[in-house]
Scaffold this motif. Sequence first.
Motif, mmCIF file in Angstrom:
data_model
loop_
_atom_site.group_PDB
_atom_site.id
_atom_site.type_symbol
_atom_site.label_atom_id
_atom_site.label_comp_id
_atom_site.label_asym_id
_atom_site.label_seq_id
_atom_site.Cartn_x
_atom_site.Cartn_y
_atom_site.Cartn_z
ATOM 1 N N GLU A 132 0.817 -1.208 0.000
ATOM 2 C CA GLU A 132 0.000 0.000 0.000
ATOM 3 C C GLU A 132 0.853 1.261 0.000
ATOM 4 O O GLU A 132 0.589 2.216 -0.739
ATOM 5 C CB GLU A 132 -0.919 -0.013 1.223
ATOM 6 C CG GLU A 132 -1.765 1.240 1.389
ATOM 7 C CD GLU A 132 -2.563 1.235 2.674
ATOM 8 O OE1 GLU A 132 -3.019 2.316 3.090
ATOM 9 O OE2 GLU A 132 -2.706 0.148 3.291
ATOM 10 N N ARG A 133 1.902 1.302 0.831
ATOM 11 C CA ARG A 133 2.692 2.514 0.977
ATOM 12 C C ARG A 133 3.739 2.698 -0.124
ATOM 13 O O ARG A 133 4.141 3.820 -0.426
ATOM 14 C CB ARG A 133 3.383 2.520 2.339
ATOM 15 C CG ARG A 133 2.407 2.531 3.510
ATOM 16 C CD ARG A 133 3.145 2.465 4.834
ATOM 17 N NE ARG A 133 2.231 2.290 5.972
ATOM 18 C CZ ARG A 133 2.618 2.147 7.233
ATOM 19 N NH1 ARG A 133 3.923 2.171 7.529
ATOM 20 N NH2 ARG A 133 1.728 1.982 8.191
ATOM 21 N N SER A 134 4.216 1.603 -0.697
ATOM 22 C CA SER A 134 5.261 1.703 -1.717
ATOM 23 C C SER A 134 4.708 1.766 -3.129
ATOM 24 O O SER A 134 5.396 2.214 -4.050
ATOM 25 C CB SER A 134 6.218 0.505 -1.606
ATOM 26 O OG SER A 134 5.551 -0.703 -1.962
ATOM 27 N N GLY A 135 3.473 1.257 -3.296
ATOM 28 C CA GLY A 135 2.907 1.191 -4.642
ATOM 29 C C GLY A 135 3.492 0.059 -5.455
ATOM 30 O O GLY A 135 3.295 -0.013 -6.674
ATOM 31 N N ARG A 136 4.230 -0.830 -4.814
ATOM 32 C CA ARG A 136 4.829 -1.987 -5.483
ATOM 33 C C ARG A 136 4.035 -3.248 -5.161
ATOM 34 O O ARG A 136 3.435 -3.364 -4.088
ATOM 35 C CB ARG A 136 6.270 -2.193 -4.996
ATOM 36 C CG ARG A 136 7.185 -0.990 -5.160
ATOM 37 C CD ARG A 136 7.710 -0.881 -6.561
ATOM 38 N NE ARG A 136 8.830 0.064 -6.642
ATOM 39 C CZ ARG A 136 9.489 0.349 -7.759
ATOM 40 N NH1 ARG A 136 9.129 -0.239 -8.902
ATOM 41 N NH2 ARG A 136 10.485 1.214 -7.761
ATOM 42 N N GLN A 137 4.068 -4.202 -6.077
ATOM 43 C CA GLN A 137 3.469 -5.499 -5.788
ATOM 44 C C GLN A 137 4.333 -6.204 -4.738
ATOM 45 O O GLN A 137 5.536 -6.389 -4.935
ATOM 46 C CB GLN A 137 3.366 -6.349 -7.053
ATOM 47 C CG GLN A 137 2.697 -7.694 -6.806
ATOM 48 C CD GLN A 137 2.592 -8.516 -8.078
ATOM 49 O OE1 GLN A 137 2.842 -8.014 -9.176
ATOM 50 N NE2 GLN A 137 2.216 -9.776 -7.947
#
Length: 396
Positions: free
Chosen positions: A322-327
């Motif tokens: 959620e915070r990194s925007g990474r899978q």
Amino acid sequence: MARNPEGALTDDEKRIVKGFLARGDRNQDIQALVNLGRKATINSARVTEVKQDDAIVPASDADLDFFKEKKKCYDPQTGLNLYDDERLIRAREAMLLAVQVFNSPTLRFKAEVFAVQANIAWTYLLHEFYLREGAQIIQEDGRSLLLSQMIAREDCPLSQGIKDNLESLKQIRDAVEHTLFRRADNRFLSIFQACCLNFEKTICMLFGPDVALSNDLSFSLQFAKMDFDQLVQVQDFDVPEHIRTLEKQLDEDLGEERLSDIEYRFRVVYTFENSTKSKSHIKFVHPDDEGADEVRNVLIKREISDKLFPHKAAVVASLVQERSGRQFNTHNHTQAWRKFDVRPRANVGQPENTNKDYCIYHLAHGDYTYSEKWVDFLVSYLAADANYKELRKFKL
């Protein structure tokens, strides 16, 4: 002989120089001899001035021989001279002897010798201080001032914590004369350690850093590793009742504030946990140092583990994504804690050996939880494309 901080020769030194000139000594040799141990050195012009002044009476051969002998007695490291600074030299040696005996692995007379020698060291130290202040240290009965008398003076330069420590040291020394200490050395270790640190601080404060004892000491080493349970047990093992009584007597007249003064009793808190090589050192922080309050707050603050490590693995994966925007899923999380050695793998002998910044093991229910700091670290790490790709390629 009076010292002249201005770099000019005193009248006595002029007579000495005149005497060496009369003997036929060379100017440069006389200059070098005079400058030994001198705070402010002289130049060759001072010798020439004496040579040209017929009014100066040369010193006697006996005075010249003594001057040479005295110049040989300067310690190049401390600047102390056996003739001018005898009490200060003896104070340093008495404290060094106290420490050396206490640290010796073969001697059993530790607490007794330390208490006596440290008392002597402080007595000589304060005698020298008061003499340089112009005070009279010899009483009407011909005896010099006692340590207890000097720390009771209004002009005593010591803090209350140091005075309390020395009063306890005196009581221990008095008890040595009448009782058998047996294996009670460790009972007074914190008082003795504070006494050493106080002595070092005071001698530097009163006489300058050149006379510090730290240049002559190092940490004592031991062959056996520390076991926490054994350290706790040894504090109460085979301690005679009169030693317990003495301990109680040392503390009963002091309030909580004075008892907690680090200059009265030195205390160190040790924690046992895994760490990287770069973080695996013991660090001593003085209460007055910058950041000491923060360290103290950390040491005394108590937090339950659920508050400090609230996240299970699935929650960490969700928060990072959620915070990194990474899978980022639980499989990626496993890749991460293995890559950064945050916790041991399954079925190891010591599952509690985790990186305590990021993770702890719960013995009660046999699993791991993670800190908010671990989440922040992963989010920051994954911000770089190269790091994200590298982690996803990490083999389990």
